[in-house]
Design an enzyme around this catalytic site. Sequence first.
Site, PDB file in Angstrom:
ATOM      1  N   ASP A   1     -69.514  94.144  32.881  1.00 13.43           N
ATOM      2  CA  ASP A   1     -69.341  95.336  33.705  1.00 13.43           C
ATOM      3  C   ASP A   1     -69.341  96.545  32.754  1.00 13.43           C
ATOM      4  O   ASP A   1     -69.137  96.389  31.548  1.00 13.43           O
ATOM      5  CB  ASP A   1     -67.997  95.225  34.440  1.00 13.43           C
ATOM      6  CG  ASP A   1     -67.609  96.516  35.122  1.00 13.43           C
ATOM      7  OD1 ASP A   1     -68.435  97.067  35.869  1.00 13.43           O
ATOM      8  OD2 ASP A   1     -66.467  96.984  34.896  1.00 13.43           O
TER       9      ASP A   1
ATOM     10  N   ASP B   1     -63.372  94.078  34.836  1.00 14.52           N
ATOM     11  CA  ASP B   1     -62.009  94.609  34.923  1.00 14.52           C
ATOM     12  C   ASP B   1     -61.476  94.674  36.347  1.00 14.52           C
ATOM     13  O   ASP B   1     -60.324  95.037  36.550  1.00 14.52           O
ATOM     14  CB  ASP B   1     -61.927  96.013  34.300  1.00 14.52           C
ATOM     15  CG  ASP B   1     -62.548  97.082  35.192  1.00 14.52           C
ATOM     16  OD1 ASP B   1     -63.601  96.812  35.803  1.00 14.52           O
ATOM     17  OD2 ASP B   1     -61.975  98.172  35.290  1.00 14.52           O
TER      18      ASP B   1
ATOM     19  N   ASP C   1     -68.048 100.276  33.739  1.00 14.00           N
ATOM     20  CA  ASP C   1     -66.938 101.210  33.933  1.00 14.00           C
ATOM     21  C   ASP C   1     -65.573 100.538  33.793  1.00 14.00           C
ATOM     22  O   ASP C   1     -65.272  99.613  34.544  1.00 14.00           O
ATOM     23  CB  ASP C   1     -67.049 101.777  35.353  1.00 14.00           C
ATOM     24  CG  ASP C   1     -66.898 103.268  35.381  1.00 14.00           C
ATOM     25  OD1 ASP C   1     -66.387 103.807  34.393  1.00 14.00           O
ATOM     26  OD2 ASP C   1     -67.271 103.870  36.392  1.00 14.00           O
TER      27      ASP C   1
HETATM   28 MG   LIG Z   1     -65.250  98.237  36.271  1.00 11.74          MG
END
Ligand SMILES: [Mg+2]
Length: 268
Positions: A13, A215, A15
Amino acid sequence: MSGNQKRRLLFTDIDGTLVAHDTYDPGPSAGAVARLQLAEIPVVLCSAKTRAEQEALRARLKLDDPYVVENGAGVVFPVGFPGGRAGEGEQELVTFGLSYREVREGLEQAARETGVTVKGFGGLSVEEVSDLTGLSLTSAAKARTREFTETFVIEDPTSESEARLAAHLEPLGIGLLRGARYWMALGKHDKAQAVRYVISRYEEFGPVKSYGVGDSAGDLGMLEAVDIPMLVQRSDGSWADLELPGLMRLQGIGPEGWPQAADAALAP
Ligand SMILES: [Mg+2]
């Protein structure tokens, strides 16, 4: 890569994982990406971000591996990717979802039918997208360059208007995702399907061991599709509330924890 060792791939991922949420800075993950490149382990970006947004980060990190855009709606294989289906000197784009035009028209239709007022990025100026998102004008222009999915805001949103909109989008084959500040309308595709496809393309050359790091709950599809799922910490120090077999919870927020994902993929 020694004879009988599996080829390793790391999906990530962007961000809050590879780059920090607020600053978009890769910090310590930049050096870890370089270590993976030396070991010829592909780093496959996998996020909701558009091709234009990801290309900027790829250039910055000197990445030349495939990448998954707009929540799994498409995969881009770079020029010269082994076994690529694209013409000479061309990128190969594999798509799984609806086109941007189909999604946008469906969203407009559902908005008309329900009387819910929506503002899609496609109908906004770069300045308006910048105001809405807090992105710089350059970044807002990239976020607005969409190929498959539409990001939008609902004027005066209520859970009722959101549900009504979702009910009218469903028969059109369009789903809704809710982000922190806006919604996304998208075809019925997910990151898991796109990640599995990338893995299958590498498997044409031999067995693969796949790693993935994210995350948030939005990364679930990617993490389910890989052999070794990993989470970095979120800004409050917690890990996303996901349960997966063998899930590794890394120490460190976003890019501070990311080098441990690289270590895992590099381990003998
Ligand atoms: Mg993320």
